[in-house]
Design a protein around this motif. Structure first.
Motif, PDB file in Angstrom:
ATOM      1  N   SER A   1      -7.473   5.590  11.767  1.00 36.53           N
ATOM      2  CA  SER A   1      -6.528   6.451  11.044  1.00 36.53           C
ATOM      3  C   SER A   1      -5.120   6.089  11.522  1.00 36.53           C
ATOM      4  O   SER A   1      -4.961   5.369  12.512  1.00 36.53           O
ATOM      5  CB  SER A   1      -6.827   7.914  11.345  1.00 36.53           C
TER       6      SER A   1
ATOM      7  N   PHE B   1       0.297  11.283   5.755  1.00 43.76           N
ATOM      8  CA  PHE B   1      -0.116  10.357   6.806  1.00 43.76           C
ATOM      9  C   PHE B   1       0.997  10.036   7.802  1.00 43.76           C
ATOM     10  O   PHE B   1       0.751   9.388   8.805  1.00 43.76           O
ATOM     11  CB  PHE B   1      -0.652   9.051   6.202  1.00 43.76           C
TER      12      PHE B   1
ATOM     13  N   HIS C   1       0.446   8.331   1.210  1.00 44.78           N
ATOM     14  CA  HIS C   1       0.747   9.752   1.030  1.00 44.78           C
ATOM     15  C   HIS C   1       1.573  10.260   2.221  1.00 44.78           C
ATOM     16  O   HIS C   1       1.297   9.886   3.365  1.00 44.78           O
ATOM     17  CB  HIS C   1      -0.551  10.565   0.915  1.00 44.78           C
TER      18      HIS C   1
ATOM     19  N   HIS D   1      -0.237  -3.777   4.208  1.00 46.77           N
ATOM     20  CA  HIS D   1       0.633  -2.603   4.012  1.00 46.77           C
ATOM     21  C   HIS D   1       2.027  -3.011   3.548  1.00 46.77           C
ATOM     22  O   HIS D   1       2.931  -2.184   3.523  1.00 46.77           O
ATOM     23  CB  HIS D   1       0.693  -1.769   5.302  1.00 46.77           C
TER      24      HIS D   1
ATOM     25  N   GLY E   1       1.668  -1.359  -1.950  1.00 47.92           N
ATOM     26  CA  GLY E   1       0.946  -0.095  -2.100  1.00 47.92           C
ATOM     27  C   GLY E   1       1.748   1.106  -1.618  1.00 47.92           C
ATOM     28  O   GLY E   1       2.922   0.991  -1.247  1.00 47.92           O
ATOM     29  N   THR E   2       1.076   2.225  -1.646  1.00 48.33           N
ATOM     30  CA  THR E   2       1.756   3.483  -1.313  1.00 48.33           C
ATOM     31  C   THR E   2       0.970   4.256  -0.251  1.00 48.33           C
ATOM     32  O   THR E   2      -0.222   4.013  -0.060  1.00 48.33           O
ATOM     33  CB  THR E   2       1.870   4.385  -2.565  1.00 48.33           C
TER      34      THR E   2
ATOM     35  N   PHE F   1     -11.274  -3.789   1.993  1.00 54.63           N
ATOM     36  CA  PHE F   1     -11.213  -3.452   3.428  1.00 54.63           C
ATOM     37  C   PHE F   1     -12.187  -2.313   3.754  1.00 54.63           C
ATOM     38  O   PHE F   1     -12.999  -2.405   4.677  1.00 54.63           O
ATOM     39  CB  PHE F   1      -9.764  -3.081   3.790  1.00 54.63           C
TER      40      PHE F   1
ATOM     41  N   ALA G   1      -2.878  -3.406  -4.786  1.00 50.44           N
ATOM     42  CA  ALA G   1      -2.985  -2.743  -3.475  1.00 50.44           C
ATOM     43  C   ALA G   1      -4.306  -1.979  -3.390  1.00 50.44           C
ATOM     44  O   ALA G   1      -5.009  -2.026  -2.374  1.00 50.44           O
ATOM     45  CB  ALA G   1      -1.806  -1.791  -3.277  1.00 50.44           C
TER      46      ALA G   1
HETATM   47  C1  HEM Z   1      -5.184  -1.029  11.018  1.00 51.57           C
HETATM   48  C2  HEM Z   1      -5.748   0.049  10.584  1.00 51.57           C
HETATM   49  C3  HEM Z   1      -5.437   0.667   9.254  1.00 51.57           C
HETATM   50  C4  HEM Z   1      -5.128   1.969   9.027  1.00 51.57           C
HETATM   51  C5  HEM Z   1      -5.024   3.061  10.073  1.00 51.57           C
HETATM   52  C6  HEM Z   1      -4.886   2.109   7.613  1.00 51.57           C
HETATM   53  C7  HEM Z   1      -4.565   3.298   6.990  1.00 51.57           C
HETATM   54  C8  HEM Z   1      -4.132   3.398   5.690  1.00 51.57           C
HETATM   55  C9  HEM Z   1      -3.701   4.623   5.080  1.00 51.57           C
HETATM   56  C10 HEM Z   1      -3.704   5.999   5.722  1.00 51.57           C
HETATM   57  C11 HEM Z   1      -3.270   4.317   3.830  1.00 51.57           C
HETATM   58  C12 HEM Z   1      -2.670   5.279   2.806  1.00 51.57           C
HETATM   59  C13 HEM Z   1      -3.686   5.800   1.836  1.00 51.57           C
HETATM   60  C14 HEM Z   1      -3.063   6.768   0.872  1.00 51.57           C
HETATM   61  O1  HEM Z   1      -2.127   7.464   1.241  1.00 51.57           O
HETATM   62  O2  HEM Z   1      -3.550   6.834  -0.279  1.00 51.57           O
HETATM   63  C15 HEM Z   1      -3.454   2.904   3.645  1.00 51.57           C
HETATM   64  C16 HEM Z   1      -3.144   2.221   2.493  1.00 51.57           C
HETATM   65  C17 HEM Z   1      -3.446   0.902   2.293  1.00 51.57           C
HETATM   66  N1  HEM Z   1      -4.139   0.076   3.156  1.00 51.57           N
HETATM   67 FE1  HEM Z   1      -4.544   0.467   5.088  1.00 51.57          FE
HETATM   68  N2  HEM Z   1      -5.049   0.901   7.012  1.00 51.57           N
HETATM   69  C18 HEM Z   1      -5.403  -0.017   7.964  1.00 51.57           C
HETATM   70  C19 HEM Z   1      -5.692  -1.336   7.754  1.00 51.57           C
HETATM   71  C20 HEM Z   1      -5.723  -1.940   6.511  1.00 51.57           C
HETATM   72  C21 HEM Z   1      -6.249  -3.251   6.244  1.00 51.57           C
HETATM   73  C22 HEM Z   1      -6.909  -4.156   7.285  1.00 51.57           C
HETATM   74  C23 HEM Z   1      -6.053  -3.490   4.910  1.00 51.57           C
HETATM   75  C24 HEM Z   1      -6.441  -4.673   4.076  1.00 51.57           C
HETATM   76  C25 HEM Z   1      -6.610  -5.887   4.477  1.00 51.57           C
HETATM   77  C26 HEM Z   1      -5.371  -2.338   4.360  1.00 51.57           C
HETATM   78  C27 HEM Z   1      -4.932  -2.221   3.071  1.00 51.57           C
HETATM   79  C28 HEM Z   1      -4.261  -1.139   2.570  1.00 51.57           C
HETATM   80  C29 HEM Z   1      -3.584  -1.131   1.279  1.00 51.57           C
HETATM   81  C30 HEM Z   1      -3.416  -2.308   0.340  1.00 51.57           C
HETATM   82  C31 HEM Z   1      -3.090   0.158   1.099  1.00 51.57           C
HETATM   83  C32 HEM Z   1      -2.339   0.716  -0.124  1.00 51.57           C
HETATM   84  C33 HEM Z   1      -3.364   1.263  -1.092  1.00 51.57           C
HETATM   85  C34 HEM Z   1      -2.800   1.766  -2.412  1.00 51.57           C
HETATM   86  O3  HEM Z   1      -1.599   1.788  -2.598  1.00 51.57           O
HETATM   87  O4  HEM Z   1      -3.631   2.143  -3.271  1.00 51.57           O
HETATM   88  N3  HEM Z   1      -5.236  -1.405   5.347  1.00 51.57           N
HETATM   89  N4  HEM Z   1      -4.001   2.372   4.787  1.00 51.57           N
END
Ligand code: HEM
Length: 336
Positions: A170, A208, A205, A199, A202-203, A73, A66
């Motif tokens: 966000s 959010f 916080h 999404h 992964g995790t 991204f 994740a």
């Molecule tokens: C559409 C708009 C998006 C928003 C607003 C957004 C926002 C977020 C937020 C706030 C988190 C949590 C971070 C945390 O708490 O540490 C997150 C996690 C994540 N996002 Fe997004 N995201 C978006 C799009 C994407 C896209 C396009 C991808 C990949 C193709 C992606 C992949 C991930 C992954 C894999 C996680 C988990 C990360 C982990 O567990 O280390 N996100 N995202």
């Protein structure tokens, strides 16, 4: 536990991760100067090294895939897939992308460093950090249960990285802006919905999304689009504000998809349709008439794997540097 089931599951994931699937014509699209097989002669063992390093790292940290997908991204959406996110420091001395508040929780850089170190031994000065990140995120996808797709390569690394350039959506960004944001990067509404499927692993916080349980709007503490049973479960993991010491509250995280937290699958879309999306920016996809059809389609069909892979390949083409642009860094954290 039934050992036969475990053996079958391990076998299925192994088989899946050994396959290389050439999804869509986009893979061979010469656009942006990237192409599949770019390192075939220059660094023939590159992909083996990536597979080996990522697999070993994931054995130690099952949540790493994740992190690697999110890293890609965040790199691609800020000035293009140019590894600018990996730089610790630049000659201008300005704060780098990683220091932006939007980079909160971004991790996995040590794995990119390990791959780079092995690749530099084998083919010095040949493989860009931007391409290593593209291959590593593909590996992360494969280790999360989707077929391994082919990665067009030939990216070069940027010489700049500025926190002030980091403009990312966000969880409270309205859908109009999300659509606009993705379309400015050349990605369609369907591709945006497919990429949001990241999404499914992964995790997140608590900070959010916990306002959706406790402090949604004046006179309306709960977000009406949040499933009530789900909200009660979340409340156990993310207690109301001021009930925990601030330091502990800040660290609290929840699995994005509690049913299959380590598998990239279409449960994410089914959950959204049940009001079980963690972030507002996820939940809105199942509500707004512009996106809910796509969510329903991905939830009920087996088209997610293909849609996700194609969208990752396309994301990997955003504003890339090629040929004599940029450089090949020796160390992904440092400008030469
Ligand atoms: C559409 C708009 C998006 C928003 C607003 C957004 C926002 C977020 C937020 C706030 C988190 C949590 C971070 C945390 O708490 O540490 C997150 C996690 C994540 N996002 Fe997004 N995201 C978006 C799009 C994407 C896209 C396009 C991808 C990949 C193709 C992606 C992949 C991930 C992954 C894999 C996680 C988990 C990360 C982990 O567990 O280390 N996100 N995202």
């Amino acid at each position: 536990m039934d050992c036969r089931l475990i053996t079958a599951a391990v076998f299925a994931v192994t088989l899946c991760s050994m396959m290389v699937v050439a999804y869509s014509a986009d893979v061979n699209n010469p656009g942006n100067g990237l192409h599949v097989g770019f390192y075939n002669r220059k660094c023939p063992n590159l992909e083996k090294i990536v597979i080996d390093v990522v697999a070993k790292a994931v054995e130690k940290d099952r949540k790493l895939p994740a992190a690697l997908i999110r890293l890609f991204f965040h790199d691609c959406f800020v000035k293009g897939c140019d590894a600018s996110l990996l730089l610790d420091v630049t000659p201008s001395g300005e704060p780098v992308e990683m220091l932006s508040p939007a980079s909160f929780g971004v991790r996995g850089l040590e794995v990119i460093d390990q791959i780079k170190a092995r690749v530099e031994q084998e083919c010095p000065g040949t493989v860009s950090c931007a391409d290593i990140l593209a291959f590593a995120s593909r590996e992360a996808v494969a280790l999360s249960g989707l077929p391994r797709y082919e990665v067009p390569a030939g990216r070069r690394d940027s010489r700049t990285s500025r926190a002030s350039d980091v403009i990312l959506p966000s969880p409270t960004t309205p859908l109009d802006e999300l659509i606009d944001f993705f379309s400015r990067k050349g990605l369609s509404l369907e591709e945006m919905v497919a990429l949001s499927g990241a999404h499914s692993i992964g995790t997140v916080h608590c900070s959010f999304f916990d306002y959706r349980m406790y402090n949604f709007a004046p006179g309306k503490p709960k977000d009406p689009s949040l499933n009530e049973v789900f909200a009660a479960q979340l409340a156990q993991q993310c207690p109301a504000p001021n009930t925990l010491p601030a330091e502990e509250a800040k660290k609290r995280v929840v699995d994005s998809d509690p049913t299959t937290p380590l598998v990239l699958d279409n449960h994410y879309y089914t959950s959204l349709m049940q009001g079980r999306g963690l972030m507002e920016s996820d939940q809105v996809l199942a509500i707004d008439p512009r996106t809910r059809g796509e969510v329903a389609k991905l939830a009920r069909s087996d088209s997610f794997a293909r849609a996700f892979a194609n969208a990752m390949i396309k994301m990997g083409r955003i504003n890339v540097l090629t040929e004599d642009q940029g450089e090949i860094r020796k160390n992904c954290r440092k400008f030469i």
